[in-house]
Scaffold this active site. Structure first.
Site, PDB file in Angstrom:
ATOM      1  N   SER A 170       0.676  -1.018  -0.013  1.00 47.32           N
ATOM      2  CA  SER A 170      -0.028   0.050   0.018  1.00 47.32           C
ATOM      3  C   SER A 170       0.767   1.348  -0.020  1.00 47.32           C
ATOM      4  O   SER A 170       0.176   2.375  -0.123  1.00 47.32           O
ATOM      5  CB  SER A 170      -0.966  -0.006   1.198  1.00 47.32           C
ATOM      6  OG  SER A 170      -2.227  -0.801   0.885  1.00 47.32           O
TER       7      SER A 170
ATOM      8  N   LYS B 219      -0.027   3.668  -2.628  1.00 42.95           N
ATOM      9  CA  LYS B 219      -0.997   4.720  -2.631  1.00 42.95           C
ATOM     10  C   LYS B 219      -0.207   6.117  -2.440  1.00 42.95           C
ATOM     11  O   LYS B 219      -1.165   7.122  -2.692  1.00 42.95           O
ATOM     12  CB  LYS B 219      -1.934   4.586  -1.376  1.00 42.95           C
ATOM     13  CG  LYS B 219      -2.834   3.099  -1.476  1.00 42.95           C
ATOM     14  CD  LYS B 219      -3.653   2.900  -0.474  1.00 42.95           C
ATOM     15  CE  LYS B 219      -4.583   1.746  -0.545  1.00 42.95           C
ATOM     16  NZ  LYS B 219      -3.964   0.437  -0.597  1.00 42.95           N
TER      17      LYS B 219
ATOM     18  N   SER C 211      -6.389   3.465   3.880  1.00 46.53           N
ATOM     19  CA  SER C 211      -5.627   2.802   3.028  1.00 46.53           C
ATOM     20  C   SER C 211      -6.718   2.035   2.170  1.00 46.53           C
ATOM     21  O   SER C 211      -6.567   0.738   1.915  1.00 46.53           O
ATOM     22  CB  SER C 211      -4.692   1.605   3.621  1.00 46.53           C
ATOM     23  OG  SER C 211      -3.617   1.291   2.752  1.00 46.53           O
TER      24      SER C 211
ATOM     25  N   LYS D  31       2.782   6.644   5.169  1.00 50.26           N
ATOM     26  CA  LYS D  31       1.893   5.614   4.750  1.00 50.26           C
ATOM     27  C   LYS D  31       2.386   4.214   5.270  1.00 50.26           C
ATOM     28  O   LYS D  31       4.012   4.057   5.211  1.00 50.26           O
ATOM     29  CB  LYS D  31       1.794   5.511   3.184  1.00 50.26           C
ATOM     30  CG  LYS D  31       0.755   4.831   2.530  1.00 50.26           C
ATOM     31  CD  LYS D  31      -0.558   5.268   2.876  1.00 50.26           C
ATOM     32  CE  LYS D  31      -1.778   4.059   2.425  1.00 50.26           C
ATOM     33  NZ  LYS D  31      -1.578   3.156   3.543  1.00 50.26           N
TER      34      LYS D  31
END
Length: 403
Positions: free
Chosen positions: A73, A76, A139, A242
């Site tokens: 992720s 992202k 997320s 993140k």
């Protein structure tokens, strides 16, 4: 007195505490002056990592930082960057409504099973502002698909934009195949590239980045906490960025924190556990803030030196830098910093353009040049009039003849 070496002239200038200097990699701690007393990089339990200073871009610590790994992720972050750039360009606004399609519906897409979600349903109309938070805080893989369809018309088109920005940012070990980061053949990134994406988020789309510090988000009655646990750590001023995890990737975390005017970015990939990625990131950030500092010795438009100019409508040229200079140095060594500059030729002749490079500034610590910046002309200097140039010609001849 100036000494000429191969038509280049060196002028030593001892700087006061206003001047500072460059980068020393913590990965090479043996090169540091012993009075700095910087211990080695902490042992980091992860497959790869990097620690950089945001302003200077200098690497303070790294291991396997260019090895290609599954970003999970962390992908992202680039999704967020593309969205931020589109909003910055005025292509859509936070208040615009997005109609959720079937491809953003978790129930209808087995690939989403067991993954992070915002829990969207087909036909919903959701403001861009909420979908962004679904991506950055929750997320949500479904939120990524919804925004990709809205911003680019399809996921494939959006992935194309992501990879265009990969090229624009000069990332050498990154390629995306999805908008959300779930495992896909041919999708990879590195700790270094992820830190650089984080740097770009902070620098280029600050409004988008500001969302990452929010600790929770509630959508459709479902409250979810930001997955970056370092936001709750009172010993660090973390404001992003993140997390990411798949079985293939391990536990990833890109984090950024500030201390005074200094900002560091860490990227840890292939961590062992959910909490472990936070602990390892904290080790890096704490070590960086404790033993290094970032200073701003030269600003755009501030004169660093001046030199005589021949054949111009001005007798001297003010010289400096065309962008602010940030240098990361061992903490407490600022008083030891010096600087010098070297001209590209022994004389400056008009015309000279603003920001024309005429030499190099060398920043020095313990007699070693540890960073360099271009030396530029701060104001344009046109050619002088005919009679002025004749006088300068005569003066220059005497200068050459008699030194």
């Amino acid at each position: 007195m100036n000494t000429i070496f191969s038509a280049r002239i060196m002028k030593r200038l001892a700087l006061t505490t206003a001047l500072c200097t460059a980068f020393i990699s913590a990965a090479h701690a043996d090169d540091l002056n012993i009075k700095t007393m910087i211990p080695g990089v902490p042992q980091i339990d992860a497959e790869s990592y990097i620690l950089i200073d945001y302003n200077s871009g200098k690497v303070l610590a790294e291991q396997n930082a260019d090895v290609r790994r599954d970003p999970a992720s962390l992908t992202k972050m680039m999704t967020s960057y593309v969205i931020g750039q589109a909003m910055k360009a005025g292509k859509f606004k936070e208040t615009d409504l997005v109609t959720i399609g079937n491809d953003a519906w978790a129930t209808g897409n087995p690939v989403f099973k067991g993954s992070s979600l915002m829990f969207l349903k087909p036909g919903m109309q959701v403001p861009v502002s909420q979908l962004i938070r679904g991506i950055n805080l929750q997320s949500g893989n479904d939120a990524c698909v919804a925004m990709a369809d809205f911003a680019a018309g399809s996921q494939d088109a959006f992935v194309g934009l992501m990879n265009s920005y990969v090229n624009a940012l000069g990332l050498k070990n990154t390629h995306f195949q999805t908008v959300h980061g779930l495992d896909a053949d041919g999708q990879y990134s590195s700790a270094r590239d992820m830190a650089l994406i984080g740097q770009a988020l902070i620098r280029d789309v600050p409004n988008e980045y500001s969302i990452y510090k929010e600790k929770e988000f509630t959508f459709n009655g479902i409250r979810q906490l930001n997955r970056n646990g370092l936001l709750w750590d009172n010993s660090l001023n973390v404001d992003g960025i993140k997390t990411g995890h798949t079985d293939k990737a391990g536990y990833n975390l890109v984090a950024s924190a500030t201390e005074g005017q200094m900002r560091l970015i860490s990227a840890v990939m292939g961590g062992r556990t959910f909490k472990g990625r936070e602990a390892e990131s904290k080790k890096l950030l704490t070590w960086g803030f404790r033993f290094f500092e970032t200073v701003n010795p030269l600003k755009v438009g501030k004169e660093f030196a001046s030199e005589p100019v021949w054949f111009g409508d001005s007798d001297r040229a003010s010289l400096g830098v065309d962008k602010d200079v940030y240098l990361t140095i061992p903490r407490g060594r600022m008083k030891d910093l010096k600087a010098s500059y070297v001209l590209n030729s022994s004389e400056l002749h008009a015309p000279l353009q603003k920001n024309q490079v005429v030499g190099t500034i060398n920043f020095q610590l313990d007699g070693k040049t540890i960073e360099q910046r271009p030396l530029v002309v701060l104001q344009e200097i046109p050619e002088g009039n005919f009679f002025g140039k004749i006088i300068d010609y005569i003066k220059l001849m005497f200068h050459h003849w008699f030194g």
